[in-house]
Each structure stands twice: as C-alpha cells, then as structure tokens.
Design an enzyme around this catalytic site. Structure first.
Site, PDB file in Angstrom:
ATOM      1  CE1 TYR A  54      -3.786  -2.835   5.491  1.00  0.00           C
ATOM      2  CE2 TYR A  54      -3.060  -0.183   5.262  1.00  0.00           C
ATOM      3  CZ  TYR A  54      -3.585  -2.133   4.715  1.00  0.00           C
ATOM      4  OH  TYR A  54      -3.524  -1.964   2.934  1.00  0.00           O
ATOM      5  CB  SER A  81      -0.749  -0.040   1.289  1.00  0.00           C
ATOM      6  OG  SER A  81      -1.851   0.899   1.317  1.00  0.00           O
ATOM      7  CE  LYS A  95      -1.598  -4.297   3.418  1.00  0.00           C
ATOM      8  NZ  LYS A  95      -1.840  -5.815   2.560  1.00  0.00           N
TER       9      LYS A  95
HETATM   10  P1  NAD Z   1     -10.938  -6.375   1.167  1.00  0.00           P
HETATM   11  O1  NAD Z   1     -11.746  -6.586   2.566  1.00  0.00           O
HETATM   12  O2  NAD Z   1     -12.260  -6.541   0.225  1.00  0.00           O
HETATM   13  O3  NAD Z   1     -10.803  -8.216   1.473  1.00  0.00           O
HETATM   14  C1  NAD Z   1      -9.475  -9.402   2.043  1.00  0.00           C
HETATM   15  C2  NAD Z   1     -10.152 -10.415   1.854  1.00  0.00           C
HETATM   16  O4  NAD Z   1      -8.877 -10.951   3.545  1.00  0.00           O
HETATM   17  C3  NAD Z   1     -11.385 -10.382   2.509  1.00  0.00           C
HETATM   18  O5  NAD Z   1     -11.865 -11.381   2.003  1.00  0.00           O
HETATM   19  C4  NAD Z   1     -11.229 -11.476   4.003  1.00  0.00           C
HETATM   20  O6  NAD Z   1     -11.774 -12.239   4.114  1.00  0.00           O
HETATM   21  C5  NAD Z   1     -10.251 -12.064   3.497  1.00  0.00           C
HETATM   22  N1  NAD Z   1      -8.774 -12.128   4.520  1.00  0.00           N
HETATM   23  C6  NAD Z   1      -8.385 -11.590   5.769  1.00  0.00           C
HETATM   24  N2  NAD Z   1      -7.594 -11.901   6.587  1.00  0.00           N
HETATM   25  C7  NAD Z   1      -7.780 -13.489   6.107  1.00  0.00           C
HETATM   26  C8  NAD Z   1      -7.062 -14.455   6.558  1.00  0.00           C
HETATM   27  N3  NAD Z   1      -6.438 -14.890   7.986  1.00  0.00           N
HETATM   28  N4  NAD Z   1      -7.217 -15.571   5.697  1.00  0.00           N
HETATM   29  C9  NAD Z   1      -8.028 -15.737   4.969  1.00  0.00           C
HETATM   30  N5  NAD Z   1      -8.503 -14.728   4.495  1.00  0.00           N
HETATM   31  C10 NAD Z   1      -8.148 -13.487   5.063  1.00  0.00           C
HETATM   32  O7  NAD Z   1      -9.099  -5.705   0.754  1.00  0.00           O
HETATM   33  P2  NAD Z   1      -9.398  -5.290  -0.370  1.00  0.00           P
HETATM   34  O8  NAD Z   1      -9.923  -3.986  -0.952  1.00  0.00           O
HETATM   35  O9  NAD Z   1      -9.866  -6.603  -1.326  1.00  0.00           O
HETATM   36  O10 NAD Z   1      -7.278  -5.265  -0.631  1.00  0.00           O
HETATM   37  C11 NAD Z   1      -7.165  -6.255  -0.953  1.00  0.00           C
HETATM   38  C12 NAD Z   1      -5.481  -6.405   0.128  1.00  0.00           C
HETATM   39  O11 NAD Z   1      -5.284  -4.729  -0.699  1.00  0.00           O
HETATM   40  C13 NAD Z   1      -4.849  -6.500   1.018  1.00  0.00           C
HETATM   41  O12 NAD Z   1      -3.945  -6.874   1.698  1.00  0.00           O
HETATM   42  C14 NAD Z   1      -5.058  -4.422   1.395  1.00  0.00           C
HETATM   43  O13 NAD Z   1      -3.859  -4.235   2.524  1.00  0.00           O
HETATM   44  C15 NAD Z   1      -4.262  -3.869  -0.023  1.00  0.00           C
HETATM   45  N6  NAD Z   1      -4.384  -2.668   0.146  1.00  0.00           N
HETATM   46  C16 NAD Z   1      -6.042  -2.141  -0.703  1.00  0.00           C
HETATM   47  C17 NAD Z   1      -6.282  -1.039  -0.423  1.00  0.00           C
HETATM   48  C18 NAD Z   1      -7.605  -0.216  -0.362  1.00  0.00           C
HETATM   49  O14 NAD Z   1      -7.443   0.576  -0.487  1.00  0.00           O
HETATM   50  N7  NAD Z   1      -8.780  -1.458  -0.837  1.00  0.00           N
HETATM   51  C19 NAD Z   1      -5.122  -0.032  -0.710  1.00  0.00           C
HETATM   52  C20 NAD Z   1      -4.239  -0.666  -0.712  1.00  0.00           C
HETATM   53  C21 NAD Z   1      -3.538  -1.939  -0.517  1.00  0.00           C
HETATM   54  C1  WQD Z   2      -9.434   9.816   0.601  1.00  0.00           C
HETATM   55  C2  WQD Z   2      -9.459  10.895   1.213  1.00  0.00           C
HETATM   56  C3  WQD Z   2      -9.905  11.773   3.404  1.00  0.00           C
HETATM   57  C4  WQD Z   2     -13.961  10.153   3.376  1.00  0.00           C
HETATM   58  C5  WQD Z   2      -6.372   4.439   3.223  1.00  0.00           C
HETATM   59  C6  WQD Z   2      -5.884   4.161   3.787  1.00  0.00           C
HETATM   60  C7  WQD Z   2      -4.572   3.773   3.464  1.00  0.00           C
HETATM   61  C8  WQD Z   2      -4.753   3.111   1.733  1.00  0.00           C
HETATM   62  C9  WQD Z   2      -6.246   3.567   0.892  1.00  0.00           C
HETATM   63  C10 WQD Z   2      -5.338   0.343   2.187  1.00  0.00           C
HETATM   64  C11 WQD Z   2      -8.861  11.946   1.692  1.00  0.00           C
HETATM   65  C12 WQD Z   2     -11.508  11.893   2.269  1.00  0.00           C
HETATM   66  C13 WQD Z   2     -12.450   9.929   3.230  1.00  0.00           C
HETATM   67  C14 WQD Z   2     -14.511  10.970   3.596  1.00  0.00           C
HETATM   68  C15 WQD Z   2     -13.785  12.550   3.488  1.00  0.00           C
HETATM   69  N1  WQD Z   2      -5.587   1.755   2.379  1.00  0.00           N
HETATM   70  N2  WQD Z   2     -12.354  11.210   2.720  1.00  0.00           N
HETATM   71  N3  WQD Z   2     -14.791  12.407   3.811  1.00  0.00           N
HETATM   72  O1  WQD Z   2      -7.132   8.173   3.202  1.00  0.00           O
HETATM   73  O2  WQD Z   2      -6.335   8.213   1.354  1.00  0.00           O
HETATM   74  O3  WQD Z   2      -6.027   6.245   2.484  1.00  0.00           O
HETATM   75  O4  WQD Z   2      -7.596   3.759   1.764  1.00  0.00           O
HETATM   76  O5  WQD Z   2      -3.611   0.455   2.542  1.00  0.00           O
HETATM   77  O6  WQD Z   2      -3.600   2.799   3.066  1.00  0.00           O
HETATM   78  O7  WQD Z   2      -5.171   4.812   5.325  1.00  0.00           O
HETATM   79  O8  WQD Z   2      -8.254   6.206   2.028  1.00  0.00           O
HETATM   80  O9  WQD Z   2     -10.411   6.954   0.932  1.00  0.00           O
HETATM   81  O10 WQD Z   2      -9.938   7.215   3.328  1.00  0.00           O
HETATM   82  O11 WQD Z   2      -9.717   9.022   1.326  1.00  0.00           O
HETATM   83  O12 WQD Z   2     -13.416  13.448   2.870  1.00  0.00           O
HETATM   84  O13 WQD Z   2     -16.299  10.866   4.622  1.00  0.00           O
HETATM   85  O14 WQD Z   2     -11.283  11.326   1.007  1.00  0.00           O
HETATM   86  O15 WQD Z   2      -9.983  12.555   4.038  1.00  0.00           O
HETATM   87  O16 WQD Z   2      -8.403  13.202   1.497  1.00  0.00           O
HETATM   88  P1  WQD Z   2      -6.793   7.166   2.198  1.00  0.00           P
HETATM   89  P2  WQD Z   2      -9.804   7.195   1.750  1.00  0.00           P
END
Ligand code: NAD
Ligand code: WQD
Length: 342
Positions: free
Chosen positions: A150, A125, A154
């Site tokens: 969190y 991330s 990572k």
């Molecule tokens: P999500 O929560 O939709 O999917 C994650 C899945 O992993 C879920 O279905 C959950 O049930 C499963 N899971 C969690 N822990 C588990 C375990 N111990 N054993 C088996 N299954 C397990 O999340 P997502 O948005 O699809 O994210 C996927 C990956 O991408 C994650 O590693 C997340 O940290 C990373 N990521 C997501 C974002 C985002 O904004 N969505 C941004 C950056 C990184």
């Molecule tokens: C985006 C912008 C908020 C909600 C998070 C995690 C990061 C990554 C992605 C997993 C910001 C603004 C939001 C609302 C708002 N996830 N906002 N009103 O914070 O960039 O990142 O998700 O790895 O680790 O921290 O994403 O979508 O929460 O926010 O104004 O009700 O929207 O302040 O500027 P963020 P976000």
C-alpha cells in the site's frame, strides 16, 4: 466552479465534499463503491442540502472514466481520493493494490491531460516516509523503505505525478495525510470500516460500543513516554479543509510551482495510551483493553512538521484530540441508534 472528486463515497472524500460545498464549489463524484456504499452521500445531502451525483465507475476502466470527463468538461480541478487503503490486505494481495491504485491514477492523469484540466490534488500518506528517524518529518525528509505494498503505491503514485508534471501544464498538489480520525460534528457522516478495523480510533469506538469484546494496545515497551507508539492524529474536517484550500491556492495562480507537496498533520505526537485516555475522558466509558505485543511493521513514532501547509495554504488544524474522539464516538453512537431504530 465544479470539482470532480474521486472516492467521494469514502471517508475523507465525503468530508471534503461537505467542506467544498460550504466554500461554494459544485461537486461531482466518481466512486465504484468497491469499498463503500452511497450512504455517506445521503449524509452530505442532509448536512448541505445538496444532492451529489456519483458516477459508479471503476477508474481502472479508461473508457468509462473518459466518459465522465467528457460529460464534465467544465470542471476546474480533480481531487483524487479513490484508492484501496488497507495495509494488511495489501501485503496479502499486492497485485490488487498495484493494479487498482496505480491504474486508476494513470487513467485519471490521461483524462486530465486530454481534457486540459488545470488543477489536480492527490491523496498521499505519511506512510511514504517509512521508518523516519528524524522527527518531526518535513516534506524534504527522504522517503524511506515502504513498509507495505500500500505504502509503495503511494510512493510510486507520487513519482508518476512528478514525471507527468515535468511535461504537462497541470498544476498539482500532493497531500500527505498523517492519521485522519473523527467525524463531522453532525454525526451524519463518518468512517465506515468494512469488517474488523485495523485502525486505532474505529477499534476504540467499536470496542466501547460493544461490537468488539476488547482491544489490544500493540506494544507497551517502546522507547516513548508511556511505552506505546506515537502518531499524529488529525481530524478529518481539518484534512477536508486543507483540500479546499489547496484547490483555492491552485486557482489563484500567482508564482506557483507546478507541483508542491504538503504534510497534513497537527504536529503533535500522541501515544496510543494518551488517545485511549482522551476517549475515556470524553465518553465516560471505561475501555476494555489489554497491553499486548508489538504489531509487526509499526513505526515507533511519527509526526508532522506542518509549517509548509500553514504558510502556503493558510491552513491551520483546529481540532484537538478530545474533539477527535468526541466526534468519532458520536458517529459510532449514531450508527448504533440507526440500527436500533430499524
Ligand atoms: P475509503 O476507503 O473510505 O474511500 C476510498 C473510496 O475510493 C471508496 O469509496 C472506494 O469505493 C473508492 N475506490 C477505490 N478504488 C476505486 C476505483 N478503482 N474506482 C472508483 N472508486 C474507487 O478511504 P479514505 O480513508 O477516504 O481514503 C481516501 C484516500 O486517502 C485514499 O487514497 C487513501 O489511500 C488516502 N489516505 C487515507 C488515510 C486514512 O487513514 N484514512 C491516510 C492516508 C492516506
Ligand atoms: C495507530 C496506532 C497501532 C489498532 C495506518 C497506515 C497508514 C495510514 C494511516 C493510510 C499504532 C495502534 C491500532 C489497535 C493499537 N493510512 N493500535 N491497537 O498504523 O499509524 O497507519 O493508517 O495511508 O498508511 O499504515 O494507524 O490506526 O492502524 O495505528 O494499539 O487495535 O494504534 O499499533 O501504534 P497507522 P493505525
């Protein structure tokens, strides 16, 4: 060629499975459904015609994880999405996050080592950069102080893979996603946030559809072009395709470093207010929002330099902010229509 996808019932995992199938891969999923149901697997079947087998296994359980690898010795690689990802929850329950996200990773690597699986792709991330000062961030930008447990999982996860790769032959790729948003254009799969969403785009679509009375823009006095924060929103299908390309890159083994890291963003910074304007334009809905105080822990601005992923993986994000909003909105509307027809 068969790929094992962990977290295949989740948001990014499900979209990636669709892209992998479209590129000829067979997929098995492992997901405990701790943060999902099997609903997205039904959507994948409707889109691709393929039924995906999911092992309902907690990856923190080594014995059960081992059994999945034992049954699937023919996999060419693992894409490891499974993790908990909610920033405020990780602040409240750090041990839950360290246990779940790190134990599952170590268990996966133990199995990859034992079963000699050649290729591994890890979901990281942009939160590993912390409060980056020089923009856009490149992969060599030094990692800053993690802003949440969190984000720390990572950072530590990346370090575990680095140390593992020094003494093992596995070829690994770490993908650092910026802000994944949107849904498959069919509206058959998309993001299913549990409870009140923290992220901007589900908050916008849930407010617009009436699930939430109004939303707050967190901060309007930042030193940016309109006072709101800047992020690099990227369509989930562009993220998905980067995984297929990463796997293909690893399978085509010429002159590869054994561990490479890539930023996955569009390279374009978009403010919160610009994202809202794009949503209002494509949906025709006037969003009920208020300008409110800053959210603690928010970085002011972050966006990617994505040149490395483009040049090495041949990847190109194709979908702009309006289509990100359009597909997110179509998905939200489809969820409402499903409820109404039941
Ligand atoms: P999500 O929560 O939709 O999917 C994650 C899945 O992993 C879920 O279905 C959950 O049930 C499963 N899971 C969690 N822990 C588990 C375990 N111990 N054993 C088996 N299954 C397990 O999340 P997502 O948005 O699809 O994210 C996927 C990956 O991408 C994650 O590693 C997340 O940290 C990373 N990521 C997501 C974002 C985002 O904004 N969505 C941004 C950056 C990184
Ligand atoms: C985006 C912008 C908020 C909600 C998070 C995690 C990061 C990554 C992605 C997993 C910001 C603004 C939001 C609302 C708002 N996830 N906002 N009103 O914070 O960039 O990142 O998700 O790895 O680790 O921290 O994403 O979508 O929460 O926010 O104004 O009700 O929207 O302040 O500027 P963020 P976000």
């Amino acid at each position: 060629m068969k790929v094992l996808v962990t977290g295949g019932c989740g948001y990014i995992g499900a979209h990636t499975i669709v892209d992998l199938i479209n590129h000829g891969f067979d997929v098995v999923s492992v997901d405990s459904n701790i943060r999902s149901t099997t609903q997205l697997l039904d959507g994948i079947e409707k889109i691709t015609g393929k039924k995906i087998h999911n092992y309902k296994v907690d990856l923190c359980n080594l014995e059960d994880t081992h059994a999945v690898f034992h049954e699937n010795r023919d996999i060419v690689g693992v894409i490891h999405f499974a993790a908990l990802k909610t920033v405020p929850e990780s602040v409240a329950e750090p041990l839950l996050y360290f246990h779940n996200n790190l134990t599952s990773l170590v268990n996966i690597l133990k199995c990859i080592q034992e079963f000699k699986i050649p290729n591994f792709v890890f979901s990281s991330s942009c939160s590993v950069y912390g409060n980056a000062t020089a923009l856009p961030v490149v992969e060599e930008t030094p990692l800053g102080e993690a802003q949440s447990p969190y984000a720390r999982t990572k950072q530590i996860g990346e370090q575990i893979i680095q140390d593992y790769n020094k003494v093992n032959d596995t070829q690994s790729i770490i993908l650092r996603y910026f802000n994944p948003v949107g849904a498959h254009p069919s509206a058959l799969i998309g993001e299913l946030p549990l409870g009140k969403p923290d992220n901007l785009v589900p908050m916008i679509t849930q407010t617009a559809i009436g699930k939430r009375p109004k939303m707050i823009v967190f901060g309007h006095d930042y030193d940016t072009r309109d006072g709101s924060c800047i992020r690099d929103y990227i369509h989930v299908m562009d993220i998905a395709n980067a995984h297929t390309r990463a796997l293909q890159y690893l399978l085509d083994k010429k002159n590869k470093a054994n561990l490479e890291t890539f930023n996955l963003g569009t390279g374009n910074g978009v403010t919160v207010l610009e994202a809202i304007n794009a949503f209002e334009k494509i949906s025709g809905v006037k969003l009920n929002y208020e300008l409110g105080p800053r959210r603690p822990g928010d970085v002011i601005a972050i966006y990617a330099n994505n040149s490395l992923a483009k040049s090495r993986l041949g990847w190109e994000p194709k979908i702009g902010i309006e289509d990100m909003m359009r597909t997110a909105w179509q998905w939200e509307v489809s969820l409402r229509d499903k409820v109404l027809s039941n």
